[in-house]
Motif scaffolding. Sequence first.
Motif: not given
Ligand SMILES: Cc1cc2nc3c(=O)[nH]c(=O)nc-3n(C[C@H](O)[C@H](O)[C@H](O)COP(=O)(O)OP(=O)(O)OC[C@H]3O[C@@H](n4cnc5c(N)ncnc54)[C@H](O)[C@@H]3O)c2cc1C
Length: 335
Positions: A33, A41, A46, A53, A86, A285, A296
């Motif tokens: 990462d 995120q 945040y 939820d 990556a 996501d 999440i």
């Molecule tokens: C302000 C805010 C409030 C939210 N509130 C809620 C809520 O109340 N409930 C809820 O369910 N969801 C909420 N969400 C959405 C939730 O944060 C996302 O659905 C969740 O973070 C998705 O998780 P993830 O691990 O798929 O992606 P992410 O959290 O985006 O993590 C992905 C990771 O992959 C890394 N990455 C990207 N490209 C590469 C690469 N090429 N090589 C290596 N690593 C890489 C990034 O750096 C990151 O660390 C909120 C979002 C925001 C912005």
Amino acid sequence: MEHTDVIVIGAGPVGLFAGFYVGMRGLSFRFIDPLPEPGGQLSALYPEKYIYDVAGFPKVYAKDLVKGLVEQVAPFNPIYNLGERAETLEKEGDLFKVTTSLGNTFTAKAVIVAAGVGAFEPRRIGAPGEQEFEGKGVYYAVKSKAEFQGKRVLIVGGGDSAVDWALNLLDTAREITLIHRRPQFRAHEASVKELLKAHEEGRLKVLTPYEVRRIEGDAWVRKAVIFQNQTQEEVELEVDAVLILAGYLTKLGPLANWGLALEKNKIKVDTTMATSIPGVYACGDIVTYPGKLPLIVLGFGEAAIAANHAAAYANPALKVNPGHSSEKAEEKAPA
Ligand SMILES: Cc1cc2nc3c(=O)[nH]c(=O)nc-3n(C[C@H](O)[C@H](O)[C@H](O)COP(=O)(O)OP(=O)(O)OC[C@H]3O[C@@H](n4cnc5c(N)ncnc54)[C@H](O)[C@@H]3O)c2cc1C
């Protein structure tokens, strides 16, 4: 070249949970990462907001959820390659080869892509002084409420983040002014109502339609000049912090070139979270399928599917179905 059974690309909440499941299956894995800490995120955007939820948690701070995920995966000895992105993904024989922005090459039998919204960065407003004072009073996220203790804060934005933080910092900041370039807010109706009530009660100030003309200061931000965007009338505000919460820009980044089938910048997956490249699974996501929601809890479910299929791909002696973790638990609940 360093090898693990599985590589998890992205150490956001969904990647962390995918790693946990890979570990439960007795396989080795690493996270890659570009961010300096795990949590995606939740850590970057945040950490001190409540999430309401996540099943089983009536409310949980984003940073506490990340802490729990990191703790949950720790017994499986994950390798964290943080601060590196990556860059390429190729297959050589029956091994995947991932190269990173730090010039490392890692191999694995299966790959899980949990790269979230890809590379994300805050949307800047382009006001003079904004760049100059970044890190000197100009913020794009609240990493810790303590940073705003006793400060006069100008918040810029009209979405949930801006409105929620204006309310959330009421017990911390000395003075809060929130400006938005439109009279209507994009935030949840209930939060907007609460914001306007706080304005009427004189607990904070809301100004619309206002924008930032320029940000001034010396070694630190001292002043923001804002203007009413219809009359152009300017107002000078003495501030100690400018918190710009105007959303963020996302880019798929290098994984757009890995030959994965995409739809609207998301990776297409089937019901086993398999991508178009056999042995590469995806969750969170970053994926799309009919009915997908960027939440999440959904990501956690997808992580369990992706990880168990990836584990069986990496080690065909394993069944996909992991069985129940409760049967493996050594600790019994107290009687
Ligand atoms: C302000 C805010 C409030 C939210 N509130 C809620 C809520 O109340 N409930 C809820 O369910 N969801 C909420 N969400 C959405 C939730 O944060 C996302 O659905 C969740 O973070 C998705 O998780 P993830 O691990 O798929 O992606 P992410 O959290 O985006 O993590 C992905 C990771 O992959 C890394 N990455 C990207 N490209 C590469 C690469 N090429 N090589 C290596 N690593 C890489 C990034 O750096 C990151 O660390 C909120 C979002 C925001 C912005």
